[in-house]
Motif scaffolding. Structure first.
Motif, PDB file in Angstrom:
ATOM      1  N   THR A  10       0.620  -0.831   0.471  1.00 28.39           N
ATOM      2  CA  THR A  10       0.216   0.144   0.001  1.00 28.39           C
ATOM      3  C   THR A  10       0.914   1.391   0.320  1.00 28.39           C
ATOM      4  O   THR A  10       2.272   1.504   0.241  1.00 28.39           O
ATOM      5  CB  THR A  10      -0.946  -0.291   1.094  1.00 28.39           C
ATOM      6  N   GLY A  11       0.075   2.490  -0.452  1.00 29.38           N
ATOM      7  CA  GLY A  11       0.927   3.635  -1.062  1.00 29.38           C
ATOM      8  C   GLY A  11       2.609   3.444  -1.156  1.00 29.38           C
ATOM      9  O   GLY A  11       3.524   3.935  -1.738  1.00 29.38           O
ATOM     10  N   ALA A  12       2.236   2.625  -2.803  1.00 30.22           N
ATOM     11  CA  ALA A  12       3.572   2.176  -3.590  1.00 30.22           C
ATOM     12  C   ALA A  12       3.431   3.152  -4.694  1.00 30.22           C
ATOM     13  O   ALA A  12       4.133   3.171  -5.399  1.00 30.22           O
ATOM     14  CB  ALA A  12       2.687   0.629  -4.261  1.00 30.22           C
ATOM     15  N   ALA A  13       2.510   4.107  -4.780  1.00 30.92           N
ATOM     16  CA  ALA A  13       2.668   5.852  -5.723  1.00 30.92           C
ATOM     17  C   ALA A  13       3.912   6.289  -5.360  1.00 30.92           C
ATOM     18  O   ALA A  13       4.772   6.864  -6.546  1.00 30.92           O
ATOM     19  CB  ALA A  13       1.753   6.261  -6.062  1.00 30.92           C
ATOM     20  N   SER A  14       5.004   6.566  -4.154  1.00 34.38           N
ATOM     21  CA  SER A  14       5.658   7.788  -4.782  1.00 34.38           C
ATOM     22  C   SER A  14       6.600   6.946  -3.164  1.00 34.38           C
ATOM     23  O   SER A  14       6.115   5.916  -1.969  1.00 34.38           O
ATOM     24  CB  SER A  14       5.735   8.739  -4.528  1.00 34.38           C
ATOM     25  N   GLY A  15       7.644   7.190  -3.169  1.00 30.64           N
ATOM     26  CA  GLY A  15       8.105   7.799  -0.920  1.00 30.64           C
ATOM     27  C   GLY A  15       8.572   6.206  -0.672  1.00 30.64           C
ATOM     28  O   GLY A  15       8.677   5.533  -1.624  1.00 30.64           O
ATOM     29  N   LEU A  16       8.148   5.613   0.414  1.00 27.23           N
ATOM     30  CA  LEU A  16       8.440   4.771   0.611  1.00 27.23           C
ATOM     31  C   LEU A  16       7.794   3.605   0.130  1.00 27.23           C
ATOM     32  O   LEU A  16       8.828   2.098  -0.042  1.00 27.23           O
ATOM     33  CB  LEU A  16       8.398   5.184   2.377  1.00 27.23           C
ATOM     34  N   GLY A  17       6.550   3.237  -0.079  1.00 30.88           N
ATOM     35  CA  GLY A  17       6.073   2.624  -1.097  1.00 30.88           C
ATOM     36  C   GLY A  17       6.761   2.124  -1.983  1.00 30.88           C
ATOM     37  O   GLY A  17       6.364   1.264  -2.291  1.00 30.88           O
ATOM     38  N   ALA A  18       6.691   3.767  -2.919  1.00 24.33           N
ATOM     39  CA  ALA A  18       7.626   3.313  -4.139  1.00 24.33           C
ATOM     40  C   ALA A  18       9.098   2.108  -4.157  1.00 24.33           C
ATOM     41  O   ALA A  18       9.443   1.171  -5.052  1.00 24.33           O
ATOM     42  CB  ALA A  18       7.602   4.311  -4.298  1.00 24.33           C
ATOM     43  N   ALA A  19       9.783   3.120  -2.922  1.00 25.36           N
ATOM     44  CA  ALA A  19      10.818   1.921  -2.765  1.00 25.36           C
ATOM     45  C   ALA A  19      10.893   0.275  -2.222  1.00 25.36           C
ATOM     46  O   ALA A  19      11.504  -0.590  -2.777  1.00 25.36           O
ATOM     47  CB  ALA A  19      11.537   3.202  -1.607  1.00 25.36           C
ATOM     48  N   VAL A  20      10.063   0.025  -1.763  1.00 30.85           N
ATOM     49  CA  VAL A  20       9.422  -1.247  -1.136  1.00 30.85           C
ATOM     50  C   VAL A  20       9.439  -1.836  -2.309  1.00 30.85           C
ATOM     51  O   VAL A  20       9.358  -2.715  -2.080  1.00 30.85           O
ATOM     52  CB  VAL A  20       8.384  -1.106   0.212  1.00 30.85           C
ATOM     53  N   ALA A  21       8.741  -1.237  -3.124  1.00 25.41           N
ATOM     54  CA  ALA A  21       7.798  -1.797  -4.486  1.00 25.41           C
ATOM     55  C   ALA A  21       8.942  -2.101  -5.080  1.00 25.41           C
ATOM     56  O   ALA A  21       9.066  -3.235  -5.710  1.00 25.41           O
ATOM     57  CB  ALA A  21       6.763  -1.156  -4.813  1.00 25.41           C
ATOM     58  N   ILE A  29       3.941  -1.121   8.979  1.00 28.79           N
ATOM     59  CA  ILE A  29       4.909   0.194   9.171  1.00 28.79           C
ATOM     60  C   ILE A  29       4.644   1.284   9.858  1.00 28.79           C
ATOM     61  O   ILE A  29       3.383   1.997  10.202  1.00 28.79           O
ATOM     62  CB  ILE A  29       4.872   1.028   7.799  1.00 28.79           C
ATOM     63  N   SER A  30       5.684   1.190  11.127  1.00 31.06           N
ATOM     64  CA  SER A  30       5.074   1.932  12.304  1.00 31.06           C
ATOM     65  C   SER A  30       6.138   3.138  11.918  1.00 31.06           C
ATOM     66  O   SER A  30       6.372   3.781  10.712  1.00 31.06           O
ATOM     67  CB  SER A  30       5.276   1.529  13.799  1.00 31.06           C
ATOM     68  N   SER A  31       6.531   3.904  12.818  1.00 33.51           N
ATOM     69  CA  SER A  31       7.365   4.777  13.104  1.00 33.51           C
ATOM     70  C   SER A  31       8.659   4.843  14.471  1.00 33.51           C
ATOM     71  O   SER A  31       7.498   3.821  15.745  1.00 33.51           O
ATOM     72  CB  SER A  31       6.761   6.280  12.779  1.00 33.51           C
ATOM     73  N   ASP A  32       9.685   5.276  13.989  1.00 27.38           N
ATOM     74  CA  ASP A  32       9.990   4.901  15.778  1.00 27.38           C
ATOM     75  C   ASP A  32       9.701   6.418  16.473  1.00 27.38           C
ATOM     76  O   ASP A  32       9.082   6.400  17.839  1.00 27.38           O
ATOM     77  CB  ASP A  32      11.808   5.644  14.933  1.00 27.38           C
ATOM     78  N   VAL A  48       8.470  -2.283  10.999  1.00 24.65           N
ATOM     79  CA  VAL A  48       9.191  -1.839  10.846  1.00 24.65           C
ATOM     80  C   VAL A  48       8.670  -0.448  11.243  1.00 24.65           C
ATOM     81  O   VAL A  48       8.112   0.111  10.278  1.00 24.65           O
ATOM     82  CB  VAL A  48       9.735  -2.166   9.593  1.00 24.65           C
ATOM     83  N   ALA A  49       9.225  -0.184  11.735  1.00 32.45           N
ATOM     84  CA  ALA A  49       9.266   1.648  12.337  1.00 32.45           C
ATOM     85  C   ALA A  49      10.310   2.281  12.339  1.00 32.45           C
ATOM     86  O   ALA A  49      11.251   2.821  12.681  1.00 32.45           O
ATOM     87  CB  ALA A  49       8.896   1.084  14.273  1.00 32.45           C
ATOM     88  N   PRO A  50      10.873   2.384  11.116  1.00 25.25           N
ATOM     89  CA  PRO A  50      11.619   3.967  10.486  1.00 25.25           C
ATOM     90  C   PRO A  50      11.485   5.017  11.160  1.00 25.25           C
ATOM     91  O   PRO A  50      11.215   5.943  11.970  1.00 25.25           O
ATOM     92  CB  PRO A  50      11.214   4.191   9.205  1.00 25.25           C
ATOM     93  N   PRO A  65      14.695   5.699   1.572  1.00 21.51           N
ATOM     94  CA  PRO A  65      14.430   4.445   2.142  1.00 21.51           C
ATOM     95  C   PRO A  65      14.216   3.224   1.360  1.00 21.51           C
ATOM     96  O   PRO A  65      13.514   2.461   2.173  1.00 21.51           O
ATOM     97  CB  PRO A  65      13.656   5.294   0.974  1.00 21.51           C
ATOM     98  N   ALA A  66      16.009   2.920   0.837  1.00 19.37           N
ATOM     99  CA  ALA A  66      15.983   1.846   0.341  1.00 19.37           C
ATOM    100  C   ALA A  66      16.544   1.021   1.556  1.00 19.37           C
ATOM    101  O   ALA A  66      16.189  -0.266   1.484  1.00 19.37           O
ATOM    102  CB  ALA A  66      17.451   1.918  -0.620  1.00 19.37           C
ATOM    103  N   GLU A  67      17.094   1.944   2.647  1.00 21.06           N
ATOM    104  CA  GLU A  67      17.253   0.815   3.723  1.00 21.06           C
ATOM    105  C   GLU A  67      16.466   0.533   4.705  1.00 21.06           C
ATOM    106  O   GLU A  67      16.796  -0.647   5.117  1.00 21.06           O
ATOM    107  CB  GLU A  67      17.914   2.362   4.324  1.00 21.06           C
ATOM    108  N   ILE A  68      14.704   1.269   4.444  1.00 19.88           N
ATOM    109  CA  ILE A  68      13.889   0.479   5.301  1.00 19.88           C
ATOM    110  C   ILE A  68      13.206  -0.478   4.902  1.00 19.88           C
ATOM    111  O   ILE A  68      12.931  -1.730   5.120  1.00 19.88           O
ATOM    112  CB  ILE A  68      12.471   1.541   4.785  1.00 19.88           C
ATOM    113  N   ALA A  69      13.338  -0.281   3.255  1.00 19.98           N
ATOM    114  CA  ALA A  69      12.462  -1.027   2.026  1.00 19.98           C
ATOM    115  C   ALA A  69      13.438  -2.928   2.411  1.00 19.98           C
ATOM    116  O   ALA A  69      13.298  -4.110   2.629  1.00 19.98           O
ATOM    117  CB  ALA A  69      13.240  -0.870   0.597  1.00 19.98           C
TER     118      ALA A  69
END
Length: 234
Positions: free
Chosen positions: A13-24, A128-131, A171-173, A204-208
């Motif tokens: 989810t959220g795959a169009a940009s940002g972290l979601g795109a990096a995960v995709a 996906i949470s957050s610190d 994952v809580a970035p 983002p790649a590190e979170i992915a």
């Protein structure tokens, strides 16, 4: 991870940009067939425009994934919103929207995708949470509250699914270098970056990569939280 011809089907989810795109991108590189759920079109094998606050639409989207790509082997719930406001400026509408998208969207997406995993007795969910959900924050209490709720929900779901063959982790970035952070965000300030061992925001790649770790280890990690945050929260 060495890419394989087909690691399975993953919904992000959220795959169009940002972290979601990096995960995709990371999943695709690792051999996954990725379906992206977002309000906008995503660069994925199957792009589904859907609102994560709409349970009925999510159920239809999950069914479409099964029909066009096959049943989901993995789900990564990245979709979320963020804003920086002091408590006195957070209106009821802002609270409700933050709750609806961040924790509501996570819960509803899991509920939509989980039945096909349970039927096959196999699957992995990474929320996906957050610190900020782990350590709190000044100036964005409504966001931190929703991210803390995601941790509690995920650990509870992991317990609920014991013995089902479906594993849940989180994952809580820390603050990441994505468009979600405004150029004038305090998280981009040199004074904050200087407090981090890496001296920079998390990529983002590190979170992915942390997401991929949970997908690789399977039952070795259940109900766990990993926080790639450059040392911001220890």
């Amino acid at each position: 991870m060495t890419p394989t011809p087909d690691s399975g089907v993953a919904i992000v989810t959220g795959a169009a940009s940002g972290l979601g795109a990096a995960v995709a991108v990371a999943l695709r590189t690792a051999g996954w067939r990725v379906a992206g759920f977002d309000l906008r079109s995503s660069d994925t094998a199957l792009s589904v425009e859907v609102d994560v606050t709409d349970a009925a639409a999510l159920s239809a989207a999950a069914a479409r994934v099964t029909q066009e790509l096959g049943p989901a082997d993995a789900l990564v719930t990245v979709a979320g919103i963020y804003e920086e406001l002091p408590l006195e400026s957070i209106t009821d509408e802002r609270w409700d929207r933050m709750l609806a998208v961040n924790i509501g969207g996570t819960v509803k997406t899991c509920a939509a995708v989980l039945p096909q995993m349970l039927e096959r007795r196999s699957g992995a969910i990474v929320t996906i949470s957050s610190d900020l959900g782990l350590g709190g924050s000044q100036g964005d209490a409504h966001y931190a509250a929703t991210k803390g709720a995601i941790v509690g929900f995920s650990r509870s779901l992991a317990l609920e699914l014991e013995g089902s063959g479906v594993f849940v982790n989180t994952v809580a970035p820390g603050a990441a270098d994505t468009p979600m952070l405004a150029a004038d965000s305090p998280w981009r300030a040199e004074s904050f970056l200087a407090t981090l061992p890496a001296g920079r925001l998390v990529r983002p790649a590190e979170i992915a990569a942390a997401v991929l770790f949970f997908l690789e280890v399977g039952s070795a990690c259940v109900g766990q939280v990993v926080s790639p945050n450059a040392g911001a929260t220890i």
